[in-house]
Scaffold this motif. Structure first.
Motif, short mmCIF file in Angstrom:
data_model
loop_
_atom_site.label_atom_id
_atom_site.label_comp_id
_atom_site.label_asym_id
_atom_site.label_seq_id
_atom_site.Cartn_x
_atom_site.Cartn_y
_atom_site.Cartn_z
N GLU A 173 0.59 -8.60 -17.54
CA GLU A 173 1.93 -9.18 -17.47
C GLU A 173 2.97 -8.20 -16.93
OE1 GLU A 173 3.34 -11.27 -20.90
OE2 GLU A 173 1.38 -12.18 -21.23
N ASP A 174 3.02 -7.03 -17.48
CA ASP A 174 4.02 -6.04 -17.06
C ASP A 174 3.38 -5.11 -16.04
OD1 ASP A 174 6.24 -4.46 -16.82
OD2 ASP A 174 5.98 -3.43 -18.72
N ALA A 175 3.19 -5.64 -14.84
CA ALA A 175 2.55 -4.87 -13.77
C ALA A 175 3.28 -5.12 -12.46
CB ALA A 175 1.09 -5.28 -13.64
N ALA A 176 3.26 -4.13 -11.58
CA ALA A 176 3.94 -4.29 -10.29
C ALA A 176 3.41 -3.26 -9.30
CB ALA A 176 5.44 -4.10 -10.46
N ILE A 177 3.46 -3.63 -8.04
CA ILE A 177 3.23 -2.69 -6.96
C ILE A 177 4.58 -2.08 -6.65
CG2 ILE A 177 2.58 -2.46 -4.53
CD1 ILE A 177 0.68 -4.93 -5.04
N THR A 178 4.67 -0.76 -6.68
CA THR A 178 5.97 -0.11 -6.56
C THR A 178 6.19 0.57 -5.21
OG1 THR A 178 5.11 1.86 -7.66
CG2 THR A 178 6.18 0.20 -9.05
N ASP A 179 5.12 0.84 -4.48
CA ASP A 179 5.28 1.48 -3.17
C ASP A 179 3.98 1.31 -2.38
OD1 ASP A 179 6.62 3.12 -1.19
OD2 ASP A 179 5.30 4.76 -1.79
N VAL A 180 4.10 1.02 -1.10
CA VAL A 180 2.94 0.91 -0.22
C VAL A 180 3.27 1.58 1.10
CG1 VAL A 180 1.39 -0.66 1.04
CG2 VAL A 180 2.19 -1.29 -1.25
N ARG A 181 2.43 2.52 1.48
CA ARG A 181 2.51 3.14 2.81
C ARG A 181 1.19 2.89 3.51
NH1 ARG A 181 3.71 9.01 1.67
NH2 ARG A 181 3.01 8.47 -0.42
N ARG A 182 1.27 2.42 4.74
CA ARG A 182 0.08 2.04 5.50
C ARG A 182 -0.13 2.98 6.69
NH1 ARG A 182 -1.48 -2.88 3.80
NH2 ARG A 182 0.04 -4.10 2.65
N TYR A 183 -1.39 3.08 7.09
CA TYR A 183 -1.69 3.81 8.31
C TYR A 183 -1.18 3.01 9.50
CZ TYR A 183 -4.81 6.97 5.79
OH TYR A 183 -5.33 7.91 4.94
N GLY A 184 -0.60 3.71 10.44
CA GLY A 184 -0.10 3.09 11.67
C GLY A 184 -1.05 3.35 12.82
N PRO A 185 -0.69 2.85 14.00
CA PRO A 185 -1.53 3.05 15.19
C PRO A 185 -1.72 4.54 15.48
CG PRO A 185 0.29 1.53 15.64
CD PRO A 185 0.51 2.10 14.27
#
Length: 131
Positions: free
Chosen positions: A27-39
């Motif tokens: 219940e008390d969960a969240a994604i707080t930051d996402v960094r992805r690989y770019g080209p």
């Protein structure tokens, strides 16, 4: 900033799927930051370079390693969850064991009146205990 100690989960292409699955369970969960690989970067484009997510009051980091390793997760290190009630324990056990492996089925093992241990489909180990 104060020193932080975080659990780091290294995947090889399934970090986003695993993170979304884990966040959906609590219940008390969240994604707080996402960094992805770019080209042109070291990892597969749009895969997870580094992400942070929170399960209740615990923060985790996960990545998709661009390097193939000869190792994966081991049950010697696991995430231990103290469940508030039987319904929560049963739900988590069922969802986490789906597509994975039950290492110890839910039972009274003497040290706990209701406990189970599973490796989920991503090979992350979870110990589930009824408080």
């Amino acid at each position: 900033m104060a020193q932080q100690i975080l659990t780091h989960l290294m995947f090889e292409g399934s970090a986003e799927e695993a993170m979304n699955f884990y966040v959906s369970l609590f219940e008390d969960a969240a994604i707080t930051d996402v960094r992805r690989y770019g080209p042109g970067e070291m990892g597969k484009e749009d895969s997870i370079m580094m992400a942070r997510f929170r399960l209740r009051d615990r923060e985790f980091i996960c990545i998709d390693s661009p390097v193939k390793h000869d190792f994966s997760f081991t049950p010697a290190m696991s995430i231990f969850v103290e469940c508030e009630d039987e319904a929560e324990l049963e739900r988590l056990f069922t969802q986490l064991s789906g597509g994975g492996e039950v290492m110890m089925p839910l039972d009274d093992y003497g040290f706990s009146r209701r406990y189970g241990w599973v490796c989920d489909r991503f090979r992350v180990s979870w110990q589930l205990n009824l408080k």
